[in-house]
Design a protein around this motif. Sequence first.
Motif, PDB file in Angstrom:
ATOM      1  N   ALA A   1      35.513  -6.957  26.865  1.00  0.00           N
ATOM      2  CA  ALA A   1      33.805  -7.365  26.238  1.00  0.00           C
ATOM      3  C   ALA A   1      33.238  -6.438  26.272  1.00  0.00           C
ATOM      4  O   ALA A   1      32.244  -5.740  24.971  1.00  0.00           O
ATOM      5  CB  ALA A   1      33.574  -8.386  26.683  1.00  0.00           C
ATOM      6  N   ALA A   2      33.063  -5.834  27.452  1.00  0.00           N
ATOM      7  CA  ALA A   2      31.231  -4.582  27.505  1.00  0.00           C
ATOM      8  C   ALA A   2      31.968  -3.629  26.014  1.00  0.00           C
ATOM      9  O   ALA A   2      31.418  -2.240  25.618  1.00  0.00           O
ATOM     10  CB  ALA A   2      31.248  -3.982  28.511  1.00  0.00           C
ATOM     11  N   LEU A   3      33.448  -2.726  26.234  1.00  0.00           N
ATOM     12  CA  LEU A   3      34.086  -1.968  25.229  1.00  0.00           C
ATOM     13  C   LEU A   3      33.506  -1.913  24.201  1.00  0.00           C
ATOM     14  O   LEU A   3      32.979  -1.398  23.247  1.00  0.00           O
ATOM     15  CB  LEU A   3      35.334  -1.354  25.858  1.00  0.00           C
ATOM     16  N   PHE A   4      34.137  -3.636  23.928  1.00  0.00           N
ATOM     17  CA  PHE A   4      33.710  -3.852  22.279  1.00  0.00           C
ATOM     18  C   PHE A   4      32.774  -3.232  21.968  1.00  0.00           C
ATOM     19  O   PHE A   4      31.972  -3.098  20.606  1.00  0.00           O
ATOM     20  CB  PHE A   4      34.679  -4.951  22.310  1.00  0.00           C
ATOM     21  N   ALA A   5      31.898  -4.338  22.841  1.00  0.00           N
ATOM     22  CA  ALA A   5      30.170  -4.413  22.018  1.00  0.00           C
ATOM     23  C   ALA A   5      29.571  -3.099  21.879  1.00  0.00           C
ATOM     24  O   ALA A   5      29.009  -2.709  21.094  1.00  0.00           O
ATOM     25  CB  ALA A   5      29.058  -5.660  23.367  1.00  0.00           C
TER      26      ALA A   5
ATOM     27  N   LEU B   1      25.700   4.154  23.998  1.00  0.00           N
ATOM     28  CA  LEU B   1      25.603   4.366  25.191  1.00  0.00           C
ATOM     29  C   LEU B   1      25.253   3.612  26.197  1.00  0.00           C
ATOM     30  O   LEU B   1      24.749   3.210  27.493  1.00  0.00           O
ATOM     31  CB  LEU B   1      25.028   6.095  25.147  1.00  0.00           C
ATOM     32  N   VAL B   2      24.109   2.954  25.440  1.00  0.00           N
ATOM     33  CA  VAL B   2      23.039   2.330  26.959  1.00  0.00           C
ATOM     34  C   VAL B   2      23.610   0.530  26.724  1.00  0.00           C
ATOM     35  O   VAL B   2      24.395   0.691  28.412  1.00  0.00           O
ATOM     36  CB  VAL B   2      21.621   1.886  26.004  1.00  0.00           C
ATOM     37  N   ALA B   3      24.561   0.222  25.715  1.00  0.00           N
ATOM     38  CA  ALA B   3      25.395  -1.097  26.274  1.00  0.00           C
ATOM     39  C   ALA B   3      26.549  -0.118  26.769  1.00  0.00           C
ATOM     40  O   ALA B   3      27.733  -1.069  27.561  1.00  0.00           O
ATOM     41  CB  ALA B   3      25.783  -1.317  24.249  1.00  0.00           C
TER      42      ALA B   3
ATOM     43  N   GLN C   1      29.500  -1.731  31.572  1.00  0.00           N
ATOM     44  CA  GLN C   1      30.401  -1.009  32.583  1.00  0.00           C
ATOM     45  C   GLN C   1      29.702  -1.480  33.818  1.00  0.00           C
ATOM     46  O   GLN C   1      30.844  -2.020  35.163  1.00  0.00           O
ATOM     47  CB  GLN C   1      30.983   0.621  32.592  1.00  0.00           C
ATOM     48  N   THR C   2      28.473  -1.300  34.127  1.00  0.00           N
ATOM     49  CA  THR C   2      27.963  -1.803  35.209  1.00  0.00           C
ATOM     50  C   THR C   2      28.150  -3.455  35.574  1.00  0.00           C
ATOM     51  O   THR C   2      28.204  -4.029  36.788  1.00  0.00           O
ATOM     52  CB  THR C   2      27.123  -1.871  35.004  1.00  0.00           C
ATOM     53  N   LEU C   3      28.510  -4.403  34.736  1.00  0.00           N
ATOM     54  CA  LEU C   3      28.118  -5.467  34.506  1.00  0.00           C
ATOM     55  C   LEU C   3      29.489  -6.093  34.991  1.00  0.00           C
ATOM     56  O   LEU C   3      30.315  -7.140  36.080  1.00  0.00           O
ATOM     57  CB  LEU C   3      27.846  -6.564  33.879  1.00  0.00           C
TER      58      LEU C   3
ATOM     59  N   PHE D   1      31.953  -3.643  36.384  1.00  0.00           N
ATOM     60  CA  PHE D   1      32.447  -3.374  37.872  1.00  0.00           C
ATOM     61  C   PHE D   1      31.598  -4.652  38.565  1.00  0.00           C
ATOM     62  O   PHE D   1      32.064  -4.921  39.838  1.00  0.00           O
ATOM     63  CB  PHE D   1      31.756  -2.018  38.271  1.00  0.00           C
ATOM     64  N   TYR D   2      30.515  -5.405  38.748  1.00  0.00           N
ATOM     65  CA  TYR D   2      29.631  -5.904  39.367  1.00  0.00           C
ATOM     66  C   TYR D   2      30.704  -7.170  39.254  1.00  0.00           C
ATOM     67  O   TYR D   2      30.983  -7.874  40.671  1.00  0.00           O
ATOM     68  CB  TYR D   2      28.484  -5.951  38.556  1.00  0.00           C
ATOM     69  N   ALA D   3      31.174  -7.867  37.785  1.00  0.00           N
ATOM     70  CA  ALA D   3      31.669  -8.883  38.150  1.00  0.00           C
ATOM     71  C   ALA D   3      33.358  -9.276  39.191  1.00  0.00           C
ATOM     72  O   ALA D   3      33.747 -10.068  39.144  1.00  0.00           O
ATOM     73  CB  ALA D   3      32.085  -9.377  36.855  1.00  0.00           C
ATOM     74  N   ALA D   4      33.718  -7.468  38.906  1.00  0.00           N
ATOM     75  CA  ALA D   4      35.287  -7.062  38.928  1.00  0.00           C
ATOM     76  C   ALA D   4      35.209  -7.290  41.065  1.00  0.00           C
ATOM     77  O   ALA D   4      35.911  -7.793  42.095  1.00  0.00           O
ATOM     78  CB  ALA D   4      36.050  -6.042  39.046  1.00  0.00           C
ATOM     79  N   GLY D   5      34.275  -7.358  40.988  1.00  0.00           N
ATOM     80  CA  GLY D   5      34.313  -6.770  43.175  1.00  0.00           C
ATOM     81  C   GLY D   5      33.322  -8.347  43.352  1.00  0.00           C
ATOM     82  O   GLY D   5      34.100  -8.251  44.404  1.00  0.00           O
ATOM     83  N   LYS D   6      32.477  -9.479  42.748  1.00  0.00           N
ATOM     84  CA  LYS D   6      32.460 -10.344  43.210  1.00  0.00           C
ATOM     85  C   LYS D   6      33.342 -11.133  43.029  1.00  0.00           C
ATOM     86  O   LYS D   6      33.682 -12.239  44.194  1.00  0.00           O
ATOM     87  CB  LYS D   6      31.333 -10.387  41.746  1.00  0.00           C
TER      88      LYS D   6
END
Length: 67
Positions: A32-36, A49-51, A56-58, A60-65
């Motif tokens: 979803a992040a890549l598509f957006a 690039l900001v998106a 990517q940060t969100l 990775f956060y969701a994956a770690g959580k």
Amino acid sequence: METAAFLLMAFFGLLNLWVFHRFRRPLLPLVAALFASFFAFFLSPILGLVAFLVGQTLAFYAAGKSR
């Protein structure tokens, strides 16, 4: 310059997809992040690039959580 930024973003996006798949993390937030970010990139390269970075940060956060 936009082509180089797009290729760099695509490279790191595919690398992250491989890492998520390799370590069995949920792929939906990352996809979803890549598509957006790719969609936003065509509107404005800086916005894309900001998106990409925020997405990517969100992801990775969701994956770690989810661990």
